[in-house]
Design a protein around this motif. Structure first.
Motif, PDB file in Angstrom:
ATOM      1  N   SER A  20       0.804  -1.145  -0.019  1.00  0.00           N
ATOM      2  CA  SER A  20      -0.087   0.037   0.217  1.00  0.00           C
ATOM      3  C   SER A  20       0.830   1.177   0.054  1.00  0.00           C
ATOM      4  O   SER A  20       0.238   2.460  -0.162  1.00  0.00           O
ATOM      5  CB  SER A  20      -0.692  -0.017   1.151  1.00  0.00           C
ATOM      6  N   ARG A  69      -3.406   3.678  -5.563  1.00  0.00           N
ATOM      7  CA  ARG A  69      -4.684   2.786  -4.868  1.00  0.00           C
ATOM      8  C   ARG A  69      -5.540   2.504  -6.006  1.00  0.00           C
ATOM      9  O   ARG A  69      -5.703   3.441  -6.983  1.00  0.00           O
ATOM     10  CB  ARG A  69      -5.317   3.756  -3.771  1.00  0.00           C
ATOM     11  N   ARG A  72     -11.417   2.347  -7.208  1.00  0.00           N
ATOM     12  CA  ARG A  72     -12.910   2.387  -6.326  1.00  0.00           C
ATOM     13  C   ARG A  72     -12.602   3.293  -5.215  1.00  0.00           C
ATOM     14  O   ARG A  72     -13.460   3.795  -4.488  1.00  0.00           O
ATOM     15  CB  ARG A  72     -13.212   1.158  -5.754  1.00  0.00           C
ATOM     16  N   THR A  73     -11.351   3.346  -4.571  1.00  0.00           N
ATOM     17  CA  THR A  73     -10.977   4.329  -3.326  1.00  0.00           C
ATOM     18  C   THR A  73     -11.009   5.634  -4.033  1.00  0.00           C
ATOM     19  O   THR A  73     -11.371   6.649  -2.968  1.00  0.00           O
ATOM     20  CB  THR A  73      -9.361   4.035  -2.967  1.00  0.00           C
ATOM     21  N   HIS A  74     -10.842   6.150  -5.126  1.00  0.00           N
ATOM     22  CA  HIS A  74     -10.889   7.407  -5.489  1.00  0.00           C
ATOM     23  C   HIS A  74     -12.250   7.678  -5.789  1.00  0.00           C
ATOM     24  O   HIS A  74     -12.538   8.993  -5.579  1.00  0.00           O
ATOM     25  CB  HIS A  74     -10.122   7.615  -6.943  1.00  0.00           C
ATOM     26  N   ARG A  76     -14.483   7.170  -3.610  1.00  0.00           N
ATOM     27  CA  ARG A  76     -15.132   7.709  -2.074  1.00  0.00           C
ATOM     28  C   ARG A  76     -15.048   9.337  -2.187  1.00  0.00           C
ATOM     29  O   ARG A  76     -15.925   9.914  -1.560  1.00  0.00           O
ATOM     30  CB  ARG A  76     -14.216   7.036  -1.226  1.00  0.00           C
TER      31      ARG A  76
END
Length: 334
Positions: A20, A69, A72-74, A76
């Motif tokens: 990560s 990342r 899908r995290t972006h 958010r």
């Protein structure tokens, strides 16, 4: 003869890099590309003073910073921020209808500034006094450049601070946004109840000595004629009688107060210099009276007081709901 040797110490293998953890080079490249694109948009379209336009740049900045990342995290960011941006857009549009054709308040604002400063400035209001001594229609001075940058910072500092909080601490981000929304809402209500005109508007209609609106002229010194395109268009389309309170200085003080407890006291003078610089800019540029600034600061104090009390009340209410009422003691019968 038997000799004994101690076993060699076992050196544990180095921990592999966390998947990560973003490679520094990748982040550097992504942020560099974003920076070049931002500068190109800055010169071609204008500085991001429109909420939707600013949202695009802030979102792409978080994508570049966390480019390692998954997508899908972006998403958010869009989920959390889109309601905020829509509220800001609605705020800007509704503010344009705040006067509702009513005659704006002017003379009492002029009288208030003269009452506070006339004895010191020979009867002038601070805006007129400053422009008579610092403003040159034929030349752009270094303080004009500084004033333009300080004025522009109103449109990005609070949003940028909120983005950093969103990346680092979602709870503090939520606390920040609750206070910011309350501050915007109370300012908007005041615009409807008390439409007030700034100094440049009063001078335009002969209610004050000559005042020029010079908040964006400093960019000309660097040939950045397109930097204020969006800002100038927004000023033309916005409500010219939404001056009380000054949310420009209110936002500046709000951001400083929110973070004041998180920094060492030796940095407090530097932080507090920002709302003071915003105050000078707005008064000098003909955008606000000093009384507008003082009322804006009072709204910041009210915001932290009211929202803080509401949060404490909500915590007590929800804590009691989770724990539930104490169990009743069993009755004893003989």
């Amino acid at each position: 003869m038997v000799t004994s040797t101690e076993p060699a110490p076992v050196v544990p293998p180095a921990d592999p890099p966390s998947p990560s953890e973003p490679p520094r080079r990748r982040r550097l490249v992504a942020m560099s590309v974003w920076g070049v694109a931002f500068v190109a948009g800055w010169f071609g379209i204008g500085l991001p003073t429109d909420p939707l336009y600013a949202f695009v740049w802030l979102w792409t900045a978080t994508v570049a910073w966390n480019s390692h990342r998954p997508w899908r995290t972006h998403l958010r960011f869009a989920r959390d921020w889109l309601p905020v941006v829509l509220l800001l857009a609605a705020y800007n549009l509704s503010r344009g209808f705040a006067d509702n054709g009513a005659t704006p308040h002017v003379l009492e604002l002029v009288a208030a500034d003269r009452w506070m400063f006339g004895w010191l400035l020979g009867g002038d209001v601070p805006t007129v006094w400053l422009q008579e001594r610092l403003y040159d229609p034929e030349a752009v001075r270094w303080w004009d450049v500084l004033a333009s940058w300080v004025y522009f910072s109103h449109f990005v500092v609070a949003l940028a601070a909120a983005v950093v909080l969103w990346l680092r601490n979602r709870d503090r981000w939520a606390a920040f946004m609750r206070r910011w929304a309350f501050l915007c809402a109370t300012g908007l209500v005041t615009y409807f109840l008390y439409p007030a005109a700034p100094p440049w508007w009063a001078a335009k209609y002969g209610l004050l000595e000559e005042v020029a609106r010079i908040s964006t002229r400093g960019w000309r010194a660097f040939g950045m004629h397109g930097a204020g395109n969006l800002l100038n268009a927004g000023q033309i389309a916005s409500n010219p009688v939404a001056a009380m309170p000054s949310l420009h200085t209110a936002f500046a003080l709000f951001v400083v107060v929110f973070f004041l407890g998180s920094v060492r006291r030796r940095w407090w003078p530097l932080l507090l210099a920002y709302p003071l610089a915003m105050t000078f800019t707005l008064v000098y540029a003909g955008e606000h009276y000093v009384i507008d600034v003082l009322v804006g600061w009072a709204y910041v104090g009210m915001t932290f007081l009211v929202v803080g009390l509401a949060e404490r009340w909500w915590r007590r209410r929800t804590t009691g709901r989770v724990e539930g009422p104490p169990a009743a003691e069993p009755s004893v019968t003989s």
